[in-house]
Scaffold this active site. Structure first.
Site, PDB file in Angstrom:
ATOM      1  N   THR A  59       0.906  -1.132  -0.070  1.00  0.00           N
ATOM      2  CA  THR A  59      -0.146  -0.069  -0.021  1.00  0.00           C
ATOM      3  C   THR A  59       0.818   1.281   0.160  1.00  0.00           C
ATOM      4  OG1 THR A  59      -0.142   0.549   2.538  1.00  0.00           O
ATOM      5  CG2 THR A  59      -1.601  -1.359   1.392  1.00  0.00           C
ATOM      6  N   CYS A  60       0.361   2.526  -0.543  1.00  0.00           N
ATOM      7  CA  CYS A  60       1.085   3.714  -0.236  1.00  0.00           C
ATOM      8  C   CYS A  60       0.481   4.280   1.015  1.00  0.00           C
ATOM      9  CB  CYS A  60       0.979   4.405  -1.425  1.00  0.00           C
ATOM     10  SG  CYS A  60      -0.832   4.897  -2.156  1.00  0.00           S
ATOM     11  N   SER A  61       0.126   3.626   2.107  1.00  0.00           N
ATOM     12  CA  SER A  61      -0.356   4.118   3.177  1.00  0.00           C
ATOM     13  C   SER A  61       0.522   3.889   4.212  1.00  0.00           C
ATOM     14  CB  SER A  61      -1.585   3.435   3.599  1.00  0.00           C
ATOM     15  OG  SER A  61      -2.182   3.624   5.040  1.00  0.00           O
TER      16      SER A  61
END
Length: 568
Positions: free
Chosen positions: A386-388
């Site tokens: 994820t880009c979280s």
């Protein structure tokens, strides 16, 4: 008074205000989804999108400024009566936080805001002095360029880029090879001004403008070279990771063929090349699928790797479908909050109840998607990314999926385990121990990136799973430090562009001067005075931030001294 009686022509921020209004009404959706996935032909311009993105990043600050002292400024401006609140927010951002700190155009809303400019700036200075990090939201990362080895040699692309860099930069800048990702080049931050989607190298498909951390998913997925099965990219559009996976497989097959004994090479000569691996790329959105298909036609050209875009929902695919019988690995990079993308509008420094609900909804979906990936009986490897930066979307999803799926395993060797990616063995930042009950050894298998803590790339999370039956001795791809230096005379990047401010290229500066000179209503001297005033304000704010940090440090030391006295 009606504060919305203005047409599209009266304010250059009309499109931005409309987009922001839609975002504020649908906080459960990301800005990118609202702007580009609606199927509406009236897609906002890149400048409007960027303005809204920056405004959203500063919404906590703007609301705090308006609501300070019992909503004094909000009442003075009559902000609550604005039907077009999005336009109001955009104008306040432009006045207080944009580069030139002024509002272009005219209109009633502008007049209401500018009337109280001094008070707004005073409150903004106060807020910024107490929140020094607000000016650090837009980190100045290097410009990363991934060379598409299916269309170009790395050396050839590097030579062309070096020529362009020398032509467009006033400094003695150099192109570097990334220390972790093969075929990834590192350019100075100011390269973004001339190297963009309309550049010839980009349009030809020879290079892809892709941030470093987003390259990790495909790198980890393709890092095992001991098998040649098919792959699934579960959430593919727009296709950067898909094309990267195809390029890495293409390069590994070429390298393997070159290592074969001469006799085998002679037998292959004259035979038609055979597709050795297929990447099934799923996308359920019609608009995004069209983008994916177009991108794959542009970027993928290999005699050994095929990419098959599929317009469909990965979650509805039957794991026992014969079509996917040869799939051995799945790359899962599902929808997420985007909280790791430093310059992204969806990144929020605070979590209200709506944001928490949104993150939990995303985490539930991500867990379902990861469990579905784990249910394919023939699949042996999974990359979940994820880009979280939120634990709920990262370690918690990993922990929950592992616990639920391994509890239902009946066949020996079919359980899933976390494995540290060999190709990123030198990456220092790892997962969080204890989150979701993960042990230290499990957390150390996870990869994290933090763009606000010196990683020079956007926030990202990568986890790599293997079936227990998979051999522990599986060979992995070399790091770029080994591959790039062995074949190219490109120096390795080691933070040479860290903390370098982006300069405005001379041609852009001249163009800006010409635009100002064309204006009949604004004299060049007035614009220059505004710029000087903005610089003075910035200097004053920097001093206030420094004072605030020093005060915080003094209080911290005083507290520590007090604790020591108590212990004595």
């Amino acid at each position: 008074l009606c504060h919305t009686t203005m047409s599209k022509n009266t304010s250059p921020y009309h499109a931005a205000g409309t987009l922001l209004n839609t975002y504020l009404q649908h906080r459960n959706r990301g800005l990118k989804s609202i702007a580009f996935d609606s199927g509406d032909k009236n897609v906002p311009s890149s400048s409007s999108y960027a303005t809204v993105a920056k405004t959203i990043q500063h919404l906590p600050a703007i609301n705090s400024i308006l609501n300070a002292n019992n909503k004094k400024l909000s009442k003075a401006i009559d902000f609550d009566s604005f039907k077009n609140k999005g336009l109001g927010y955009v104008m306040i951002y432009e006045l207080l936080f944009s580069k030139f700190q002024k509002i272009r155009g005219g209109g009633l809303i502008k007049r209401m805001i500018v009337k109280h400019e001094k008070e707004l700036r005073r409150e903004a200075d106060e807020y910024t002095s107490k929140n020094p990090s607000i000016g650090d939201l837009s980190s100045n990362f290097p410009r990363y360029v991934r060379v598409n080895v299916m269309h170009s040699k790395v050396a050839d692309a590097a030579d062309i880029l070096q020529e362009e860099l020398t032509k467009n930069s006033s400094q003695d800048d150099t192109i570097y090879a990334d220390a972790h990702v093969p075929d990834l080049l590192v350019l100075p931050p100011n390269a973004s001004s001339w190297l963009h989607q309309e550049s010839d190298l980009v349009k030809s498909g020879k290079i892809i403008l892709q941030d470093k951390s987003s390259c990790f998913s495909a790198l980890v997925c393709a890092s095992s070279s001991d098998f040649r099965g098919d792959y699934i990219d579960a959430c593919s559009a727009p296709g950067n990771k898909t094309s990267h996976l195809a390029a890495l497989l293409h390069a590994s097959f070429i390298a393997a063929d070159e290592d074969e004994p001469p006799k085998k090479k002679k037998k292959k000569k004259g035979k038609a090349s055979k597709i050795q691996s297929t990447v099934f790329a799923f996308e359920r959105s019609s608009a995004r699928f069209d983008t994916l298909k177009s991108r794959m036609d542009q970027l993928v050209s290999s005699s050994s790797v095929a990419v098959e875009p599929i317009h469909g929902d990965f979650l509805k695919i039957d794991p026992s479908d014969p079509k996917y019988a040869n799939v051995r690995a799945i790359m899962l990079d599902p929808s997420c909050s985007g909280s790791g993308i430093v310059n992204a509008p969806d990144r929020s420094t605070t979590q209200n109840s709506d944001e928490k609900n949104r993150i939990q909804t995303l985490a539930n979906f991500q867990t379902v998607a990861l469990k579905h990936s784990m249910s394919f009986p023939q699949v042996e490897r999974i990359v979940y990314s994820t880009c979280s930066v939120h634990d709920e979307e990262n370690e918690m999803v990993v922990s929950n999926a592992l616990a639920e799926m391994n509890n239902s395993v009946t066949e020996d060797g079919s359980e899933w385990k976390l494995v540290a990616p060999h190709c990123l063995r030198n990456w220092p930042r790892r997962g969080k121990e204890g989150v979701g009950g993960l042990s230290k050894s499990q957390a150390d298998c996870l990869i994290r990136c933090d763009g606000l803590d010196g990683d020079e790339t956007n926030g990202f999370f990568v986890s790599y799973f293997e079936r227990a039956r998979v051999s522990k001795d599986a060979t992995s791809s070399q790091s770029s430090e080994e591959t790039c230096n062995a074949t190219l005379e490109i120096p390795l990047y080691n933070g040479q562009y860290k903390n370098i401010e982006t300069e405005v290229p001379s041609n852009q500066a001249e163009e800006g001067k010409r635009k100002v000179a064309k204006s009949k209503n604004t004299a060049p001297t007035t614009d220059k005075a505004a710029e000087i005033s903005a610089k003075k304000r910035a200097k004053k704010l920097a001093w206030k931030r420094k004072q605030a940090l020093q005060k915080e440090e003094r209080l911290k030391k005083r507290k520590e001294t007090g604790n020591n006295d108590k212990e004595d």
